[in-house]
Design a protein around this motif. Sequence first.
Motif, PDB file in Angstrom:
ATOM      1  N   GLY A 180       7.018   3.273  -6.560  1.00 31.68           N
ATOM      2  CA  GLY A 180       6.419   2.383  -5.561  1.00 31.68           C
ATOM      3  C   GLY A 180       7.462   1.807  -4.623  1.00 31.68           C
ATOM      4  N   GLN A 181       8.621   1.425  -5.160  1.00 35.07           N
ATOM      5  CA  GLN A 181       9.703   0.908  -4.325  1.00 35.07           C
ATOM      6  C   GLN A 181      10.255   1.998  -3.399  1.00 35.07           C
ATOM      7  OE1 GLN A 181      11.711  -0.784  -7.911  1.00 35.07           O
ATOM      8  NE2 GLN A 181      12.218  -2.442  -6.496  1.00 35.07           N
ATOM      9  N   VAL A 182      10.324   3.230  -3.893  1.00 37.50           N
ATOM     10  CA  VAL A 182      10.786   4.354  -3.069  1.00 37.50           C
ATOM     11  C   VAL A 182       9.836   4.548  -1.885  1.00 37.50           C
ATOM     12  CG1 VAL A 182      11.206   6.845  -2.980  1.00 37.50           C
ATOM     13  CG2 VAL A 182      11.949   5.519  -4.966  1.00 37.50           C
ATOM     14  N   VAL A 183       8.530   4.520  -2.159  1.00 34.57           N
ATOM     15  CA  VAL A 183       7.536   4.698  -1.093  1.00 34.57           C
ATOM     16  C   VAL A 183       7.701   3.605  -0.046  1.00 34.57           C
ATOM     17  CG1 VAL A 183       5.066   4.696  -0.558  1.00 34.57           C
ATOM     18  CG2 VAL A 183       5.902   5.921  -2.580  1.00 34.57           C
ATOM     19  N   ARG A 184       7.870   2.361  -0.476  1.00 36.20           N
ATOM     20  CA  ARG A 184       8.050   1.253   0.474  1.00 36.20           C
ATOM     21  C   ARG A 184       9.289   1.474   1.352  1.00 36.20           C
ATOM     22  NH1 ARG A 184       5.087  -0.708  -3.477  1.00 36.20           N
ATOM     23  NH2 ARG A 184       3.576  -2.331  -3.029  1.00 36.20           N
TER      24      ARG A 184
ATOM     25  N   SER B  99      -6.056   2.829 -11.649  1.00 40.71           N
ATOM     26  CA  SER B  99      -5.785   1.404 -11.440  1.00 40.71           C
ATOM     27  C   SER B  99      -4.276   1.125 -11.417  1.00 40.71           C
ATOM     28  CB  SER B  99      -6.487   0.546 -12.493  1.00 40.71           C
ATOM     29  OG  SER B  99      -6.005   0.847 -13.783  1.00 40.71           O
ATOM     30  N   ALA B 100      -3.502   1.829 -12.251  1.00 44.73           N
ATOM     31  CA  ALA B 100      -2.040   1.658 -12.238  1.00 44.73           C
ATOM     32  C   ALA B 100      -1.452   2.169 -10.924  1.00 44.73           C
ATOM     33  CB  ALA B 100      -1.413   2.382 -13.423  1.00 44.73           C
ATOM     34  N   ILE B 101      -1.978   3.287 -10.435  1.00 46.27           N
ATOM     35  CA  ILE B 101      -1.519   3.828  -9.147  1.00 46.27           C
ATOM     36  C   ILE B 101      -1.842   2.840  -8.036  1.00 46.27           C
ATOM     37  CG2 ILE B 101      -1.893   5.660  -7.429  1.00 46.27           C
ATOM     38  CD1 ILE B 101      -2.451   7.555  -9.853  1.00 46.27           C
ATOM     39  N   ASP B 102      -3.074   2.351  -8.013  1.00 49.27           N
ATOM     40  CA  ASP B 102      -3.490   1.382  -6.984  1.00 49.27           C
ATOM     41  C   ASP B 102      -2.615   0.131  -7.020  1.00 49.27           C
ATOM     42  OD1 ASP B 102      -5.497   3.140  -6.270  1.00 49.27           O
ATOM     43  OD2 ASP B 102      -7.083   2.034  -7.315  1.00 49.27           O
ATOM     44  N   HIS B 103      -2.278  -0.327  -8.228  1.00 50.24           N
ATOM     45  CA  HIS B 103      -1.442  -1.521  -8.363  1.00 50.24           C
ATOM     46  C   HIS B 103      -0.060  -1.301  -7.743  1.00 50.24           C
ATOM     47  CE1 HIS B 103       0.203  -5.188 -10.089  1.00 50.24           C
ATOM     48  NE2 HIS B 103       1.221  -4.468 -10.537  1.00 50.24           N
ATOM     49  N   GLN B 104       0.549  -0.155  -8.019  1.00 48.53           N
ATOM     50  CA  GLN B 104       1.893   0.123  -7.486  1.00 48.53           C
ATOM     51  C   GLN B 104       1.892   0.311  -5.971  1.00 48.53           C
ATOM     52  OE1 GLN B 104       5.047   2.279  -9.257  1.00 48.53           O
ATOM     53  NE2 GLN B 104       3.847   2.727 -11.084  1.00 48.53           N
ATOM     54  N   LEU B 105       0.789   0.816  -5.428  1.00 49.21           N
ATOM     55  CA  LEU B 105       0.734   1.117  -3.994  1.00 49.21           C
ATOM     56  C   LEU B 105       0.004   0.035  -3.196  1.00 49.21           C
ATOM     57  CD1 LEU B 105      -0.037   4.946  -4.173  1.00 49.21           C
ATOM     58  CD2 LEU B 105       2.189   3.814  -3.969  1.00 49.21           C
ATOM     59  N   ARG B 106      -0.354  -1.059  -3.838  1.00 53.89           N
ATOM     60  CA  ARG B 106      -1.093  -2.131  -3.163  1.00 53.89           C
ATOM     61  C   ARG B 106      -0.345  -2.623  -1.923  1.00 53.89           C
ATOM     62  NH1 ARG B 106      -2.344  -6.879  -6.969  1.00 53.89           N
ATOM     63  NH2 ARG B 106      -0.707  -5.622  -7.791  1.00 53.89           N
ATOM     64  N   GLY B 107      -1.085  -2.790  -0.849  1.00 56.30           N
ATOM     65  CA  GLY B 107      -0.508  -3.310   0.383  1.00 56.30           C
ATOM     66  C   GLY B 107       0.157  -2.256   1.253  1.00 56.30           C
ATOM     67  N   LEU B 108       0.175  -1.009   0.810  1.00 57.64           N
ATOM     68  CA  LEU B 108       0.805   0.059   1.593  1.00 57.64           C
ATOM     69  C   LEU B 108      -0.245   0.822   2.386  1.00 57.64           C
ATOM     70  CD1 LEU B 108       3.290   1.542  -1.018  1.00 57.64           C
ATOM     71  CD2 LEU B 108       3.820   0.101   0.939  1.00 57.64           C
TER      72      LEU B 108
ATOM     73  N   PRO C 195      15.499  11.234   4.591  1.00 56.59           N
ATOM     74  CA  PRO C 195      14.633  12.318   5.066  1.00 56.59           C
ATOM     75  C   PRO C 195      14.287  12.119   6.543  1.00 56.59           C
ATOM     76  CG  PRO C 195      13.776  11.317   3.051  1.00 56.59           C
ATOM     77  CD  PRO C 195      14.902  10.474   3.507  1.00 56.59           C
ATOM     78  N   ALA C 196      14.097  13.225   7.232  1.00 57.95           N
ATOM     79  CA  ALA C 196      13.720  13.175   8.655  1.00 57.95           C
ATOM     80  C   ALA C 196      12.226  12.892   8.776  1.00 57.95           C
ATOM     81  CB  ALA C 196      14.065  14.500   9.323  1.00 57.95           C
ATOM     82  N   GLY C 197      11.812  12.452   9.936  1.00 54.97           N
ATOM     83  CA  GLY C 197      10.412  12.152  10.177  1.00 54.97           C
ATOM     84  C   GLY C 197       9.500  13.355  10.002  1.00 54.97           C
ATOM     85  N   ARG C 198      10.025  14.544  10.196  1.00 57.77           N
ATOM     86  CA  ARG C 198       9.204  15.764  10.050  1.00 57.77           C
ATOM     87  C   ARG C 198       9.150  16.258   8.606  1.00 57.77           C
ATOM     88  NH1 ARG C 198      13.981  16.808  12.078  1.00 57.77           N
ATOM     89  NH2 ARG C 198      15.326  18.357  11.109  1.00 57.77           N
ATOM     90  N   ASP C 199       9.929  15.636   7.715  1.00 55.74           N
ATOM     91  CA  ASP C 199       9.975  16.041   6.319  1.00 55.74           C
ATOM     92  C   ASP C 199       8.816  15.429   5.529  1.00 55.74           C
ATOM     93  OD1 ASP C 199      12.341  17.365   6.882  1.00 55.74           O
ATOM     94  OD2 ASP C 199      13.628  15.873   5.916  1.00 55.74           O
ATOM     95  N   THR C 200       8.654  15.931   4.316  1.00 54.10           N
ATOM     96  CA  THR C 200       7.712  15.356   3.360  1.00 54.10           C
ATOM     97  C   THR C 200       8.503  14.970   2.118  1.00 54.10           C
ATOM     98  OG1 THR C 200       5.850  16.681   4.145  1.00 54.10           O
ATOM     99  CG2 THR C 200       5.691  15.838   1.902  1.00 54.10           C
ATOM    100  N   VAL C 201       8.159  13.824   1.533  1.00 52.72           N
ATOM    101  CA  VAL C 201       8.803  13.384   0.297  1.00 52.72           C
ATOM    102  C   VAL C 201       7.722  13.245  -0.768  1.00 52.72           C
ATOM    103  CG1 VAL C 201      10.247  11.652  -0.830  1.00 52.72           C
ATOM    104  CG2 VAL C 201      10.562  12.137   1.614  1.00 52.72           C
ATOM    105  N   ILE C 202       7.906  13.956  -1.877  1.00 51.69           N
ATOM    106  CA  ILE C 202       7.014  13.852  -3.025  1.00 51.69           C
ATOM    107  C   ILE C 202       7.688  12.923  -4.023  1.00 51.69           C
ATOM    108  CG2 ILE C 202       5.937  15.093  -4.935  1.00 51.69           C
ATOM    109  CD1 ILE C 202       5.801  17.551  -3.116  1.00 51.69           C
ATOM    110  N   VAL C 203       7.013  11.833  -4.367  1.00 48.10           N
ATOM    111  CA  VAL C 203       7.600  10.799  -5.225  1.00 48.10           C
ATOM    112  C   VAL C 203       6.758  10.615  -6.486  1.00 48.10           C
ATOM    113  CG1 VAL C 203       8.292   8.371  -5.351  1.00 48.10           C
ATOM    114  CG2 VAL C 203       8.425   9.575  -3.158  1.00 48.10           C
ATOM    115  N   ASP C 204       7.411  10.741  -7.640  1.00 53.48           N
ATOM    116  CA  ASP C 204       6.751  10.410  -8.905  1.00 53.48           C
ATOM    117  C   ASP C 204       6.744   8.889  -9.023  1.00 53.48           C
ATOM    118  OD1 ASP C 204       5.736  10.351 -11.484  1.00 53.48           O
ATOM    119  OD2 ASP C 204       7.654  10.858 -12.417  1.00 53.48           O
TER     120      ASP C 204
END
Length: 115
Positions: free
Chosen positions: A60-64, A84-93, A42-51
Amino acid sequence: MRVHVVEDDAGVSDSLGLILANLGYEVVSYPDAESLFRASPPAGRDTVIVDLSLPGISGGQVVRWLLKLAEPPRVVVISGQSQSAIDHQLRGLPSVGVVRKPLDVDTLARAMPSH
């Protein structure tokens, strides 16, 4: 602006595509992370919606991966998991937008950048 949707549930993916198209976005859908990785990034001007609950490579790996691109796109996470599950997957981001399932048009529209 293009919106990339990474969602394994075909019904959710189709609904997102229709909502986003009606909001005026060009939409590209992927059933899993591997399909996104095989496509042009994706380009910098794009948006990515990730399940977050993807089969195989996790959301979480996709977001990283997305945030490490030379020009990272805007990232919006969708999930029906507990906070809490969402926070766990996105921790440190860095902060990314999170939209909880079930999705509704207004919440999704607020999470999207104006174009």
